[in-house]
Design an enzyme around this catalytic site. Structure first.
Site, mmCIF file in Angstrom:
data_model
loop_
_atom_site.group_PDB
_atom_site.id
_atom_site.type_symbol
_atom_site.label_atom_id
_atom_site.label_comp_id
_atom_site.label_asym_id
_atom_site.label_seq_id
_atom_site.Cartn_x
_atom_site.Cartn_y
_atom_site.Cartn_z
ATOM 1 N N CYS A 118 23.185 16.452 39.705
ATOM 2 C CA CYS A 118 22.419 16.705 40.933
ATOM 3 C C CYS A 118 22.657 15.519 41.851
ATOM 4 C CB CYS A 118 20.939 16.901 40.602
ATOM 5 S SG CYS A 118 20.194 15.517 39.707
ATOM 6 N N ARG A 158 23.598 21.337 50.344
ATOM 7 C CA ARG A 158 24.117 20.042 49.903
ATOM 8 C C ARG A 158 25.438 20.239 49.165
ATOM 9 N NH1 ARG A 158 19.683 16.417 46.974
ATOM 10 N NH2 ARG A 158 21.244 14.812 47.441
#
Length: 285
Positions: A238, A181
């Site tokens: 995050c 990611r």
């Protein structure tokens, strides 16, 4: 308040505390990004006296341009915490389904709201049941609490602050998502893949394993390897500020109670198409 005993509690210690005449308030914060809601797990069994709190609707604000799990409205949070029995100056213990993420976000939210006496059950629900400790299925009716929410108990980064920290010569902005990611190779949740330019990747499994943290020395060494050292500023993000709240808890355990949370995280960053997006790079420093 950064010592391990002030941040984490083991199941046997908590069981003993629950036998006291005035036990800590216990909040069940079980949550999943996808799948059955945590309230279903709570109904099947929970710690004695525990009250369920919903991460999505009670501990966070409504999703939108500020991210998928933005800061809650202080008045709404105060109402939810009082309904759960949270009292001013009285200890609280939060737990989740074992990965430690939603419990850490609950811990962070209470600390941000000015309630300092809050700990995370180390290992969560699995650790409690593995120890053979009592389980309840009833729905307790707590006496309403009197906690007052006073935002600002922990440092927060907005998008501009996150960008400045990531670009600074000293200081580190940690991206604690999985490496694919961060690298922009895969994005299963948000509409754009990549990371905040200048952020350093430190995936959560490198400093926490199934909701359990290593000793402070090991945490300090791992964060130092990612560039976190001395008293230079450090922050974490995050996807939506849940896993990153666990990183902030880990940083507290490592002796960095000044660590800031970028609450909006990647879900807020990419809500503005004018914000730059970086891809590629390497994990860590």
């Amino acid at each position: 308040m950064s010592g391990t005993a002030e941040l984490l509690v083991e199941p046997d210690r908590l069981a003993a505390e629950l036998d006291h005449a005035d036990p800590p308030t216990v909040l069940d914060a079980r949550w999943r990004l996808a799948g059955p809601p945590g309230r279903d797990d709570y109904a099947l069994g929970h710690l004695p006296g525990a009250v369920f709190v919903d991460l999505d609707t009670e501990l966070c604000g409504r999703p939108g341009a500020a991210g998928r799990h933005p800061l809650p409205d202080p008045a709404a949070l105060q109402t939810a915490l009082r309904a759960a029995g949270v009292r001013a100056g009285h200890p609280v213990v939060v737990y989740d389904g074992g990965d430690g993420m939603s419990a850490a976000r609950a811990w962070w939210t209470l600390r941000w709201a000015g309630h300092r006496e809050v700990r995370v059950l180390h290992g969560g629900w699995p650790a409690w049941t593995a120890a053979g400790l009592p389980v309840d299925t009833g729905a307790p009716k707590p006496t309403p609490g009197d906690v007052t929410v006073a935002p600002g108990g922990l440092p927060v980064l907005d998008a501009a602050g996150a960008a400045r920290l990531a670009a600074a010569d000293s200081g580190v902005l940690l991206d604690v998502r999985a490496a694919p990611r961060y690298l922009g190779e895969h994005e299963p949740v948000d509409p754009v893949a990549g990371h905040v330019p200048g952020a350093v990747n430190l995936p959560a499994p490198e400093y926490v394993t199934q909701g359990r943290f290593p000793a402070a020395e090991a945490l300090r060494a791992r964060f130092a390897a990612a560039g976190v050292g001395g008293d230079a500023p450090v922050g974490a993000y995050c996807g939506s500020g849940v896993t990153a709240a666990q990183a902030v808890l880990a940083l507290h355990l490592a002796g960095r109670p000044d660590a800031a949370l970028y609450v909006g995280s990647w879900s807020q960053w990419v809500a503005d198409p004018d914000r730059p997006v970086a891809t590629g790079g390497t994990s860590g420093r």
